[in-house]
Design a protein around this motif. Structure first.
Motif, short mmCIF file in Angstrom:
data_model
loop_
_atom_site.label_atom_id
_atom_site.label_comp_id
_atom_site.label_asym_id
_atom_site.label_seq_id
_atom_site.Cartn_x
_atom_site.Cartn_y
_atom_site.Cartn_z
N LEU A 114 -2.26 7.18 -16.36
CA LEU A 114 -0.49 7.06 -15.99
C LEU A 114 0.37 6.10 -16.71
O LEU A 114 1.05 6.37 -17.26
CB LEU A 114 -0.95 6.92 -14.20
N ALA B 50 4.43 11.81 -6.27
CA ALA B 50 3.21 12.62 -5.71
C ALA B 50 3.79 13.40 -4.16
O ALA B 50 4.57 13.28 -4.33
CB ALA B 50 2.64 11.05 -4.98
N GLY C 179 6.78 14.82 -6.59
CA GLY C 179 5.57 15.76 -7.81
C GLY C 179 6.59 16.86 -8.27
O GLY C 179 7.08 17.26 -9.30
N TYR D 62 1.81 14.11 -9.28
CA TYR D 62 0.39 13.99 -7.90
C TYR D 62 0.65 14.93 -7.35
O TYR D 62 1.53 14.58 -6.58
CB TYR D 62 0.70 12.61 -8.23
N PHE E 81 -7.19 7.47 -12.46
CA PHE E 81 -6.21 8.05 -12.40
C PHE E 81 -4.84 7.44 -12.99
O PHE E 81 -3.64 6.86 -13.85
CB PHE E 81 -5.47 8.74 -11.32
N TYR F 202 8.34 9.63 -11.70
CA TYR F 202 6.91 10.17 -11.06
C TYR F 202 6.86 9.93 -9.34
O TYR F 202 7.74 9.30 -9.14
CB TYR F 202 5.59 8.73 -11.70
N ALA G 256 -1.83 16.15 -12.66
CA ALA G 256 -3.17 15.45 -11.62
C ALA G 256 -3.06 16.01 -10.35
O ALA G 256 -1.75 16.02 -9.57
CB ALA G 256 -2.95 13.83 -11.25
#
Length: 285
Positions: A260, A131, A135, A155, A256, A129, A208
Motif C-alpha cells: 500500500l 476498506a 473500498g 481493501y 499489504f 483508500y 486487496a
C-alpha cells in the motif's frame, strides 16, 4: 493492542483534529484530519480514507493505526463521517439511506475540495483508500471524479451492488427489505457500481481481498480487476485465499501495508515501508 506496538513513538505520533464544514446541499458534515507530526499542515499529499459500514458506523477521535502509518509516511489523512454515519443523531444516519454512489459519495468529494480550499491538500496529490464500504467509496470516487484523485486503493471492498444485494439476501445476512431501504433498488444500482464504471477510471488502482471473505466476497475484487484491465486501467492486486474480511496473518498484513505504501508513493511521493520488530510495516523516514 497499543502496548504491543512499541514502534509507535508517542513523541512522534500525529494528532487528529475534528473538522466541520458544509456539504454542497448545506448539510453540516463532521470528520477528522490528521497531519504529519512536525509539518506545517499545508500543501500536503492527502489520503482520503472513508470508513466501512457505511450506515450507523463512524470514525472516532483517537488512535487509528492506519492514519498514523499514513501520516508517518508524510500524508495528511482525512476521515469523514459522511451522512449515514452514527454519532450525530438519527437524521444524520437517515440522510444516508439509498445514497450509495450519491450524496454519501458527494460528501467525500466535498471533503476533498474542502481540504484543497483550506490549503491542507496539494490538489495534484490526492488518493482514496478504504476498506469494505470504504473500498467501494474509493473506487466509486475515482469513477465519479476522475480528475480529482491520482489513485485509489480498495481493501476487502464490494464493487457490484446488485451482486451484493443478491448474495446478502440469499445468505440471509440482511433482509431484502433492509437492503432496499438503505442501499436501493437493485435494478438501479448497476449505475453506481464501480466495476461497471471502469471505463471512467483514469488512475492506478490497488485491490486487496481475502478468499474466505463472506462480507465482501473476493469475486467483487476479481470482477473489478477484470473490468479495469479491460478498460486499460493500471491495476495491481494482493489476494490471499486464507484470509477473510481483513488480513490477520502478520506476514500478510506486513505485505499489504508495504504494498500500500509503495502504491501510494508512486502517485503521491510519500515514504516507503520499513519492517518493524513486531513484523508489521511502518513508514520509513
Amino acid at each position: 493492542m497499543l502496548a504491543k506496538r512499541e514502534w509507535f513513538d508517542p513523541e512522534k505520533q500525529a494528532t487528529a483534529k475534528p473538522i466541520e464544514f458544509k456539504a454542497r446541499d448545506g448539510m453540516t458534515l463532521h470528520g477528522f484530519l490528521t497531519t504529519p507530526n512536525g509539518s506545517n499542515g499545508r500543501n500536503l499529499p492527502l489520503v482520503v480514507m472513508p470508513h466501512g459500514g457505511p450506515i450507523d458506523v463512524q470514525d472516532y477521535w483517537g488512535f487509528d493505526s492506519d492514519a498514523q502509518l499514513l501520516s508517518a509516511a508524510g500524508y495528511a489523512v482525512l476521515q469523514l463521517n459522511y451522512r449515514g454515519s452514527s454519532g450525530y443523531g438519527k437524521s444524520y444516519v437517515s440522510a444516508g439511506a439509498k445514497e450509495w454512489g450519491g450524496r454519501m459519495q458527494d460528501d467525500l468529494t466535498d471533503a476533498t475540495r474542502w481540504a484543497i480550499a483550506e490549503g491542507v491538500a496539494d490538489k495534484g496529490r490526492i488518493c482514496l483508500y478504504g476498506a469494505s464500504y470504504g473500498g467501494y467509496a474509493s473506487l466509486m470516487g475515482v469513477a465519479k471524479e476522475p480528475d480529482l484523485y491520482k489513485c485509489a486503493a480498495g481493501y476487502v471492498g464490494v464493487y457490484d451492488l446488485p451482486k451484493m444485494i443478491a448474495d446478502d439476501t440469499r445468505d440471509s445476512r440482511r433482509s431484502g427489505n433492509w437492503l432496499r431501504e438503505w442501499v436501493g433498488d437493485p435494478a438501479k444500482l448497476g449505475d453506481v457500481s464501480p466495476n461497471r464504471l471502469a471505463d471512467r477510471i483514469k488512475v492506478p488502482v490497488f485491490l486487496a481481498a481475502g478468499g474466505k471473505d463472506r462480507v465482501a466476497p473476493i469475486e467483487h475484487s476479481h470482477m473489478m480487476e477484470s473490468a479495469l484491465r479491460k478498460a486499460g486501467v493500471p491495476v495491481e492486486t494482493l489476494y490471499y485465499d486464507t484470509e477473510a474480511h481483513g488480513f490477520y496473518t502478520e506476514e500478510h498484513k506486513q505485505e499489504f501495508y508495504t504494498r500500500l505504501l509503495a502504491f501510494l508513493s508512486r502517485s503521491l511521493g510519500g515514504s516507503l515501508a520499513a519492517t518493524g520488530s513486531a513484523g508489521d510495516a511502518k513508514a520509513a523516514k
